[in-house]
Motif scaffolding. Sequence first.
Motif, PDB file in Angstrom:
ATOM      1  N   ALA A  44       0.803  -1.226   0.000  1.00  0.00           N
ATOM      2  CA  ALA A  44       0.000   0.000   0.000  1.00  0.00           C
ATOM      3  C   ALA A  44       0.829   1.267   0.000  1.00  0.00           C
ATOM      4  O   ALA A  44       0.273   2.369  -0.079  1.00  0.00           O
ATOM      5  N   ALA A  45       2.146   1.165   0.113  1.00  0.00           N
ATOM      6  CA  ALA A  45       3.029   2.326   0.095  1.00  0.00           C
ATOM      7  C   ALA A  45       4.432   1.839  -0.234  1.00  0.00           C
ATOM      8  O   ALA A  45       4.744   0.648  -0.085  1.00  0.00           O
ATOM      9  N   LEU A  46       5.275   2.776  -0.674  1.00  0.00           N
ATOM     10  CA  LEU A  46       6.625   2.424  -1.106  1.00  0.00           C
ATOM     11  C   LEU A  46       7.621   3.428  -0.560  1.00  0.00           C
ATOM     12  O   LEU A  46       7.280   4.580  -0.281  1.00  0.00           O
ATOM     13  N   THR A  47       8.866   2.988  -0.455  1.00  0.00           N
ATOM     14  CA  THR A  47       9.956   3.917  -0.208  1.00  0.00           C
ATOM     15  C   THR A  47      11.002   3.731  -1.302  1.00  0.00           C
ATOM     16  O   THR A  47      11.230   2.608  -1.774  1.00  0.00           O
ATOM     17  N   VAL A  48      11.590   4.833  -1.724  1.00  0.00           N
ATOM     18  CA  VAL A  48      12.598   4.818  -2.789  1.00  0.00           C
ATOM     19  C   VAL A  48      13.961   4.948  -2.130  1.00  0.00           C
ATOM     20  O   VAL A  48      14.222   5.925  -1.425  1.00  0.00           O
ATOM     21  N   GLY A  49      14.822   3.959  -2.345  1.00  0.00           N
ATOM     22  CA  GLY A  49      16.115   3.928  -1.661  1.00  0.00           C
ATOM     23  C   GLY A  49      17.216   4.601  -2.455  1.00  0.00           C
ATOM     24  O   GLY A  49      17.310   4.433  -3.678  1.00  0.00           O
ATOM     25  N   SER A  50      18.071   5.342  -1.777  1.00  0.00           N
ATOM     26  CA  SER A  50      19.134   6.065  -2.477  1.00  0.00           C
ATOM     27  C   SER A  50      20.146   5.118  -3.117  1.00  0.00           C
ATOM     28  O   SER A  50      20.571   5.332  -4.262  1.00  0.00           O
ATOM     29  N   LYS A  51      20.538   4.079  -2.396  1.00  0.00           N
ATOM     30  CA  LYS A  51      21.553   3.166  -2.952  1.00  0.00           C
ATOM     31  C   LYS A  51      21.029   2.420  -4.175  1.00  0.00           C
ATOM     32  O   LYS A  51      21.712   2.375  -5.221  1.00  0.00           O
ATOM     33  N   PRO A  52      19.829   1.825  -4.110  1.00  0.00           N
ATOM     34  CA  PRO A  52      19.319   1.170  -5.309  1.00  0.00           C
ATOM     35  C   PRO A  52      19.157   2.121  -6.497  1.00  0.00           C
ATOM     36  O   PRO A  52      19.470   1.754  -7.630  1.00  0.00           O
ATOM     37  N   VAL A  53      18.664   3.348  -6.243  1.00  0.00           N
ATOM     38  CA  VAL A  53      18.516   4.306  -7.336  1.00  0.00           C
ATOM     39  C   VAL A  53      19.879   4.655  -7.918  1.00  0.00           C
ATOM     40  O   VAL A  53      20.079   4.653  -9.137  1.00  0.00           O
ATOM     41  N   ALA A  54      20.842   4.961  -7.043  1.00  0.00           N
ATOM     42  CA  ALA A  54      22.176   5.325  -7.519  1.00  0.00           C
ATOM     43  C   ALA A  54      22.784   4.200  -8.346  1.00  0.00           C
ATOM     44  O   ALA A  54      23.362   4.442  -9.415  1.00  0.00           O
ATOM     45  N   GLU A  55      22.658   2.969  -7.872  1.00  0.00           N
ATOM     46  CA  GLU A  55      23.248   1.853  -8.605  1.00  0.00           C
ATOM     47  C   GLU A  55      22.560   1.649  -9.946  1.00  0.00           C
ATOM     48  O   GLU A  55      23.198   1.248 -10.923  1.00  0.00           O
ATOM     49  N   SER A  56      21.249   1.933 -10.003  1.00  0.00           N
ATOM     50  CA  SER A  56      20.542   1.797 -11.280  1.00  0.00           C
ATOM     51  C   SER A  56      21.009   2.836 -12.287  1.00  0.00           C
ATOM     52  O   SER A  56      20.808   2.675 -13.494  1.00  0.00           O
ATOM     53  N   MET A  57      21.630   3.917 -11.804  1.00  0.00           N
ATOM     54  CA  MET A  57      22.161   4.967 -12.674  1.00  0.00           C
ATOM     55  C   MET A  57      23.661   4.831 -12.902  1.00  0.00           C
ATOM     56  O   MET A  57      24.270   5.650 -13.600  1.00  0.00           O
ATOM     57  N   GLY A  58      24.272   3.834 -12.278  1.00  0.00           N
ATOM     58  CA  GLY A  58      25.717   3.704 -12.378  1.00  0.00           C
ATOM     59  C   GLY A  58      26.459   4.697 -11.509  1.00  0.00           C
ATOM     60  O   GLY A  58      27.627   5.009 -11.766  1.00  0.00           O
ATOM     61  N   ARG A  59      25.785   5.191 -10.463  1.00  0.00           N
ATOM     62  CA  ARG A  59      26.399   6.145  -9.539  1.00  0.00           C
ATOM     63  C   ARG A  59      26.685   5.455  -8.213  1.00  0.00           C
ATOM     64  O   ARG A  59      26.209   4.356  -7.940  1.00  0.00           O
ATOM     65  N   SER A  60      27.422   6.157  -7.352  1.00  0.00           N
ATOM     66  CA  SER A  60      27.712   5.619  -6.025  1.00  0.00           C
ATOM     67  C   SER A  60      26.684   6.121  -5.030  1.00  0.00           C
ATOM     68  O   SER A  60      26.088   7.195  -5.198  1.00  0.00           O
ATOM     69  N   ASP A  61      26.451   5.320  -3.995  1.00  0.00           N
ATOM     70  CA  ASP A  61      25.611   5.780  -2.897  1.00  0.00           C
ATOM     71  C   ASP A  61      26.383   6.846  -2.131  1.00  0.00           C
ATOM     72  O   ASP A  61      27.587   7.018  -2.313  1.00  0.00           O
ATOM     73  N   GLY A  62      25.696   7.564  -1.237  1.00  0.00           N
ATOM     74  CA  GLY A  62      26.361   8.624  -0.500  1.00  0.00           C
ATOM     75  C   GLY A  62      26.409   9.901  -1.310  1.00  0.00           C
ATOM     76  O   GLY A  62      27.432  10.583  -1.384  1.00  0.00           O
ATOM     77  N   GLU A  63      25.278  10.216  -1.973  1.00  0.00           N
ATOM     78  CA  GLU A  63      25.120  11.448  -2.752  1.00  0.00           C
ATOM     79  C   GLU A  63      26.013  11.488  -3.982  1.00  0.00           C
ATOM     80  O   GLU A  63      26.514  12.539  -4.376  1.00  0.00           O
ATOM     81  N   GLY A  64      26.209  10.307  -4.590  1.00  0.00           N
ATOM     82  CA  GLY A  64      26.891  10.254  -5.873  1.00  0.00           C
ATOM     83  C   GLY A  64      26.010  10.722  -7.016  1.00  0.00           C
ATOM     84  O   GLY A  64      26.490  10.938  -8.119  1.00  0.00           O
ATOM     85  N   MET A  65      24.717  10.846  -6.745  1.00  0.00           N
ATOM     86  CA  MET A  65      23.804  11.471  -7.704  1.00  0.00           C
ATOM     87  C   MET A  65      23.345  12.796  -7.099  1.00  0.00           C
ATOM     88  O   MET A  65      23.549  13.063  -5.919  1.00  0.00           O
ATOM     89  N   THR A  66      22.710  13.612  -7.916  1.00  0.00           N
ATOM     90  CA  THR A  66      22.241  14.908  -7.432  1.00  0.00           C
ATOM     91  C   THR A  66      20.813  14.793  -6.914  1.00  0.00           C
ATOM     92  O   THR A  66      20.098  13.819  -7.197  1.00  0.00           O
ATOM     93  N   PHE A  67      20.391  15.802  -6.169  1.00  0.00           N
ATOM     94  CA  PHE A  67      19.016  15.848  -5.704  1.00  0.00           C
ATOM     95  C   PHE A  67      18.055  15.898  -6.894  1.00  0.00           C
ATOM     96  O   PHE A  67      17.011  15.235  -6.891  1.00  0.00           O
ATOM     97  N   ALA A  68      18.411  16.638  -7.930  1.00  0.00           N
ATOM     98  CA  ALA A  68      17.561  16.718  -9.119  1.00  0.00           C
ATOM     99  C   ALA A  68      17.387  15.348  -9.763  1.00  0.00           C
ATOM    100  O   ALA A  68      16.283  14.995 -10.211  1.00  0.00           O
ATOM    101  N   GLU A  69      18.451  14.557  -9.793  1.00  0.00           N
ATOM    102  CA  GLU A  69      18.351  13.215 -10.373  1.00  0.00           C
ATOM    103  C   GLU A  69      17.478  12.311  -9.510  1.00  0.00           C
ATOM    104  O   GLU A  69      16.671  11.528 -10.032  1.00  0.00           O
ATOM    105  N   ALA A  70      17.633  12.405  -8.197  1.00  0.00           N
ATOM    106  CA  ALA A  70      16.791  11.610  -7.297  1.00  0.00           C
ATOM    107  C   ALA A  70      15.323  11.995  -7.458  1.00  0.00           C
ATOM    108  O   ALA A  70      14.440  11.136  -7.487  1.00  0.00           O
ATOM    109  N   LEU A  71      15.066  13.295  -7.555  1.00  0.00           N
ATOM    110  CA  LEU A  71      13.688  13.764  -7.734  1.00  0.00           C
ATOM    111  C   LEU A  71      13.100  13.293  -9.065  1.00  0.00           C
ATOM    112  O   LEU A  71      11.923  12.922  -9.132  1.00  0.00           O
ATOM    113  N   SER A  72      13.905  13.322 -10.112  1.00  0.00           N
ATOM    114  CA  SER A  72      13.421  12.883 -11.413  1.00  0.00           C
ATOM    115  C   SER A  72      12.972  11.430 -11.361  1.00  0.00           C
ATOM    116  O   SER A  72      11.902  11.071 -11.879  1.00  0.00           O
TER     117      SER A  72
END
Length: 253
Positions: A44-72
Amino acid sequence: MTSSEVLGQRAAAFLAMHRPGDPVILPTVWDVWSARLAVGAGFAALTVGSKPVAESMGRSDGEGMTFAEALSRARQITEAVDVPVSLDIESGYGETPAHLVDGLLDAGVVGCNIEDSVHSEDKRLRSSSEHAAYVAALRQAADAAGTHLVINARTDLFLRKDGDDSDRIDRAIARLTECANAGADVLYPVGRHDGETLRVLAAGLPKPVNALAAPDTDDPASFGPLGVGRVSFGPLLQAALGRHAGEILGRWA
């Protein structure tokens, strides 16, 4: 009904799902495919994880992507599923709380995780008062926007093995209690904890506790009796799926 009213109702519904002893289970997703998979399974609800998102983009966890990319990525997910979505905003990407809240709400997100390890400053640990002040600023910005953003205040004391083992639980409780007093709705002493540790944390904290679970090995029924109010998977769902995919592909390699 306006979009802001819809968002407000979704945020209120999300907050109400957090019941100690009857935890909401939030699969940690990273793209539209994984989000639709989880919703299709009945969540019934979801959370979006920074590490999985970053890895799906080929980036590192720990703010290896930008806030704009996370929001997109978050916007893609909220536009694809009709359930409340929370986003891990790491330590804030160096953004002001007001900018963070505006971005989250504009992307259709109704909750966030905020860490106390500052990635942009050599991963230093915020003091307890500094972290609470950050949470308070997020709450103030959300209140000004008119939507009760569900704030999940996280501490990395256990992950970092910060300080002495003997009083780490007490220090985590003190730190997260400050965050609760500052306006956090959920408290996240991140780490893989045994049952007794989770029981002590849940009993000692004034708001619902978020537990980290391994979706392929942990017992879903084990968390409620410990007093936990929320369960998420961090990067462990993606990792479990990756192992299974590796086994399948290995037959053909």
